[in-house]
Design an enzyme around this catalytic site. Structure first.
Site, PDB file in Angstrom:
ATOM      1  N   ARG A   5      -7.209  -0.728  -7.200  1.00  0.00           N
ATOM      2  CA  ARG A   5      -7.882   0.120  -6.254  1.00  0.00           C
ATOM      3  C   ARG A   5      -7.256   1.550  -6.905  1.00  0.00           C
ATOM      4  O   ARG A   5      -6.450   1.483  -7.452  1.00  0.00           O
ATOM      5  CB  ARG A   5      -6.354   0.502  -5.015  1.00  0.00           C
ATOM      6  CG  ARG A   5      -6.337  -0.624  -4.226  1.00  0.00           C
ATOM      7  CD  ARG A   5      -5.409   0.218  -3.016  1.00  0.00           C
ATOM      8  NE  ARG A   5      -6.530   0.464  -1.728  1.00  0.00           N
ATOM      9  CZ  ARG A   5      -6.029   0.986  -1.023  1.00  0.00           C
ATOM     10  NH1 ARG A   5      -4.688   1.193  -0.792  1.00  0.00           N
ATOM     11  NH2 ARG A   5      -7.598   1.805   0.533  1.00  0.00           N
ATOM     12  N   ASP A  22      -2.446  10.813  -2.194  1.00  0.00           N
ATOM     13  CA  ASP A  22      -2.578   9.719  -2.710  1.00  0.00           C
ATOM     14  C   ASP A  22      -2.840  10.022  -4.754  1.00  0.00           C
ATOM     15  O   ASP A  22      -3.049   9.342  -5.479  1.00  0.00           O
ATOM     16  CB  ASP A  22      -4.184   9.068  -3.002  1.00  0.00           C
ATOM     17  CG  ASP A  22      -3.107   8.030  -1.545  1.00  0.00           C
ATOM     18  OD1 ASP A  22      -2.885   6.556  -2.268  1.00  0.00           O
ATOM     19  OD2 ASP A  22      -3.140   7.690  -0.710  1.00  0.00           O
ATOM     20  N   ALA A  24       0.570   5.298  -1.931  1.00  0.00           N
ATOM     21  CA  ALA A  24       0.322   5.041  -3.967  1.00  0.00           C
ATOM     22  C   ALA A  24       1.474   5.109  -4.773  1.00  0.00           C
ATOM     23  O   ALA A  24       1.338   4.176  -5.703  1.00  0.00           O
ATOM     24  CB  ALA A  24       0.409   6.164  -3.961  1.00  0.00           C
ATOM     25  N   ARG A  38       0.641  -1.392   0.006  1.00  0.00           N
ATOM     26  CA  ARG A  38      -0.824   0.149  -0.654  1.00  0.00           C
ATOM     27  C   ARG A  38       0.697   0.745   0.106  1.00  0.00           C
ATOM     28  O   ARG A  38       1.987   1.493   0.033  1.00  0.00           O
ATOM     29  CB  ARG A  38      -1.194   0.294   1.342  1.00  0.00           C
ATOM     30  CG  ARG A  38      -0.657  -0.784   2.455  1.00  0.00           C
ATOM     31  CD  ARG A  38       0.295  -0.042   3.587  1.00  0.00           C
ATOM     32  NE  ARG A  38       0.324   1.673   3.650  1.00  0.00           N
ATOM     33  CZ  ARG A  38       1.396   2.515   3.051  1.00  0.00           C
ATOM     34  NH1 ARG A  38       2.341   1.348   3.541  1.00  0.00           N
ATOM     35  NH2 ARG A  38       0.818   3.348   3.767  1.00  0.00           N
TER      36      ARG A  38
END
Length: 345
Positions: A88, A233, A50, A48
């Site tokens: 995602r 992000d 970005a 995880r």
């Protein structure tokens, strides 16, 4: 520069990912050999952050091309692209990295295509490391001497190709002798601040104090925080910034207490095609992430839950956005446009 990442290791024909769901209690590695495996690791938050998501997706597409071997082609890689892109939706780095690999589809197909994609994925990884080092130094220069910082989620070497974004600023400030303390918010419901940020900083003997997310206002009111430093992000063309849920709360608190609120992100996180934060897709995750913890019920069964993974901080609450190619002070549409015009192509 060599690729030395604590969380992402490319080994010629497969990818090793540090399973961040298991930290800090266990150090376990996932062996990823195709696009589906990379997408699962991203979706399930084994990897995880970005930049790390973008790097993993790039390697995942390259792995798929290697798996196809002589049959690798743009057409046969299209399903893998779709799977990775859907893993995602909020982090723009994911789509940026896939676009960089897609640009390498032209040319000889088959094994040669696989090799081209591997080289491009490695370049993305190396570029991110270099970018983090540069933005770390630029961000550290914005801080007062002997600074106490508040940070949210995890934005360090675990979340990137190495060094980190907001934690890259922390690392650079520590090395320059300008850091006193880091307050790490626990970051519910996945506790990335507690499990990952505190762990990273303690590995390097950087002073860190873990606090409940709800303690941030009290710390600021007591004058114990000099600045808030967070990652991102996705950053829209007007400076609105999507980051881990709870970031917007911190920005409002920082404005009330007249504290600098600094966003750190590589240029790949800037999305000039996104008009403003209203257009950013906010991922909503499994309600049981809030209802349960470690398999133990924390709320009544069936209790309705709203579980957005991100929120959007309006640009007017941000003091500066720091990237590897410069500092965007008082970000707005014009400041972002000027930054896009200045940065190297």
């Amino acid at each position: 520069m060599p690729i030395e990442s604590p969380a992402i290791h490319w080994l010629d024909d497969h990818l090793l990912l540090l399973d961040q769901r298991r930290l800090p209690a266990h150090t376990e590695w996932l062996d990823v050999r195709d696009a589906a495996g990379a997408a699962d690791a991203i979706r399930q938050m084994a990897v995880r952050g970005a930049p790390a998501i973008g790097i993993t997706a790039a390697y995942g597409l390259a792995l798929e091309a290697l798996r196809l071997g002589p049959g690798a082609s743009a057409a046969r890689l299209a399903p893998a692209l779709d799977v990775l892109a859907a893993s995602r939706p909020t982090a723009v780095n994911l789509f940026w990295a896939l676009d960089r690999l897609r640009a390498r589809f032209d040319g000889e197909p088959g094994a040669a295509l696989g090799k081209r994609l591997v080289r491009e994925a490695e370049r993305i990884h190396q570029d991110d490391q270099a970018a983090n080092q540069r933005l770390g130094e630029l961000g550290a220069a914005l801080l007062p001497p002997n600074a106490s910082l508040y940070t949210h989620c995890n934005t360090g070497a675990l979340a990137t190709g190495g060094h980190g974004t907001a934690l890259g600023i922390v690392r650079s400030a520590w090395r320059n002798g300008h850091l006193k303390m880091v307050f790490a918010g626990e970051t519910r419901p996945w506790l990335q601040g507690a499990r990952l940020t505190a762990w990273e900083l303690m590995q390097e003997n950087i002073p860190v104090t873990l606090v409940a997310d709800s303690a941030a206002g009290l710390l600021m009111a007591r004058g114990q925080v000099d600045a808030v430093v967070v990652g991102a992000d996705r950053i829209a063309a007007n400076g609105d910034t999507a980051n881990k849920i709870g970031t917007y709360n911190l920005a409002v608190l920082a404005r009330h207490h007249r504290l600098p609120f600094i966003v750190a992100a590589p240029d790949s996180t800037l999305d000039p095609a996104m008009e403003n934060g209203a257009g950013i897709v906010i991922e909503e995750r499994d309600p049981d992430e809030v209802r349960r913890f470690g398999g133990t019920a924390m709320a009544p069964d069936g209790c309705p839950v709203y579980n957005p993974a991100f929120d959007v901080t309006p640009a007017e609450l941000i003091t500066a956005i720091v990237t590897e190619s410069g500092v965007i002070r008082s970000p707005d549409r014009q400041a972002l446009a000027d930054h896009f015009a200045r940065r190297p192509s």
